[in-house]
Design a protein around this motif. Sequence first.
Motif, PDB file in Angstrom:
ATOM      1  N   ASN A   1       0.504  -4.378  -3.357  1.00 59.94           N
ATOM      2  CA  ASN A   1       0.337  -4.940  -2.018  1.00 59.94           C
ATOM      3  C   ASN A   1       1.694  -4.987  -1.327  1.00 59.94           C
ATOM      4  N   ILE A   2       1.958  -4.020  -0.471  1.00 62.73           N
ATOM      5  CA  ILE A   2       3.276  -3.958   0.175  1.00 62.73           C
ATOM      6  C   ILE A   2       3.464  -5.020   1.248  1.00 62.73           C
ATOM      7  N   SER A   3       2.402  -5.718   1.614  1.00 58.84           N
ATOM      8  CA  SER A   3       2.546  -6.770   2.623  1.00 58.84           C
ATOM      9  C   SER A   3       3.099  -8.060   2.012  1.00 58.84           C
ATOM     10  N   LEU A   4       3.108  -8.137   0.686  1.00 57.51           N
ATOM     11  CA  LEU A   4       3.677  -9.304   0.003  1.00 57.51           C
ATOM     12  C   LEU A   4       5.113  -9.024  -0.399  1.00 57.51           C
ATOM     13  N   SER A   5       5.886 -10.087  -0.630  1.00 55.73           N
ATOM     14  CA  SER A   5       7.254  -9.888  -1.100  1.00 55.73           C
ATOM     15  C   SER A   5       7.215  -9.272  -2.491  1.00 55.73           C
ATOM     16  N   SER A   6       8.285  -8.609  -2.856  1.00 58.91           N
ATOM     17  CA  SER A   6       8.351  -7.840  -4.096  1.00 58.91           C
ATOM     18  C   SER A   6       8.038  -8.672  -5.345  1.00 58.91           C
ATOM     19  N   ASP A   7       8.399  -9.960  -5.341  1.00 55.97           N
ATOM     20  CA  ASP A   7       8.158 -10.798  -6.520  1.00 55.97           C
ATOM     21  C   ASP A   7       6.724 -11.359  -6.562  1.00 55.97           C
ATOM     22  N   LYS A   8       5.914 -11.103  -5.545  1.00 51.68           N
ATOM     23  CA  LYS A   8       4.553 -11.637  -5.510  1.00 51.68           C
ATOM     24  C   LYS A   8       3.487 -10.556  -5.624  1.00 51.68           C
ATOM     25  N   THR A   9       3.881  -9.357  -5.993  1.00 53.41           N
ATOM     26  CA  THR A   9       2.928  -8.270  -6.158  1.00 53.41           C
ATOM     27  C   THR A   9       3.251  -7.505  -7.438  1.00 53.41           C
ATOM     28  N   ASP A  10       2.274  -6.810  -7.974  1.00 51.27           N
ATOM     29  CA  ASP A  10       2.475  -6.023  -9.191  1.00 51.27           C
ATOM     30  C   ASP A  10       3.073  -4.663  -8.861  1.00 51.27           C
TER      31      ASP A  10
END
Length: 195
Positions: free
Chosen positions: A178-187
């Motif tokens: 999910n590129i809409s989330l910050s890098s630490d909140k997505t796989d």
Amino acid sequence: IIINADEFEYDKKLNVLIAKGNVKAEDTAKNFKIYSNEIIYRKNEEKIFSKGNSKATNEDLIINADEFEYDKDLNILNAKGEVKIEDVIKNYIIYSQDITYDKNFEKIISKGLTRADIQSRYKLESSDLIFLKNKLELSSKEEAKILTNDNTLYKFDKFIFFINNKLLKASNVYINENISLSSDKTDHLYFSEGF
């Protein structure tokens, strides 16, 4: 080939027709229509060259470009400059600067950077694509990326995308779920080979 235009110039010695202004050239045998500001028809070679504001239609395809070269005998259209190919039935659009459409094999080949919007679900970017129109298979030996409508980003090397089956076969696959989330909140996933 039937050609309509505002003005005509014919060189009988070379067997070349130049048509200008609201030009329409129709190959009724192959169901190809070309519209342009200017067309040069070389009868001996069975080739049509268009210049400026060129549009071609063939069954379900609409092709827009700055210029065309159409080889009637080979049934091949080469489009250059701001090329857009749209299939309104199968719901895809391909953009590039240089695309060749081989009607006999239903094959579309791009040269250089190419973008594609596929079924309003996938936005693909790559280079030197081969699109098999009847099989709905898109491939390239170059790096590519696909952004899905749910914000999943796929980056990969050489690939085949089987559009009907929604399957991607590729090398060095990176996935950001999910590129809409910050890098630490997505796989983030990586596969050396993937299907």
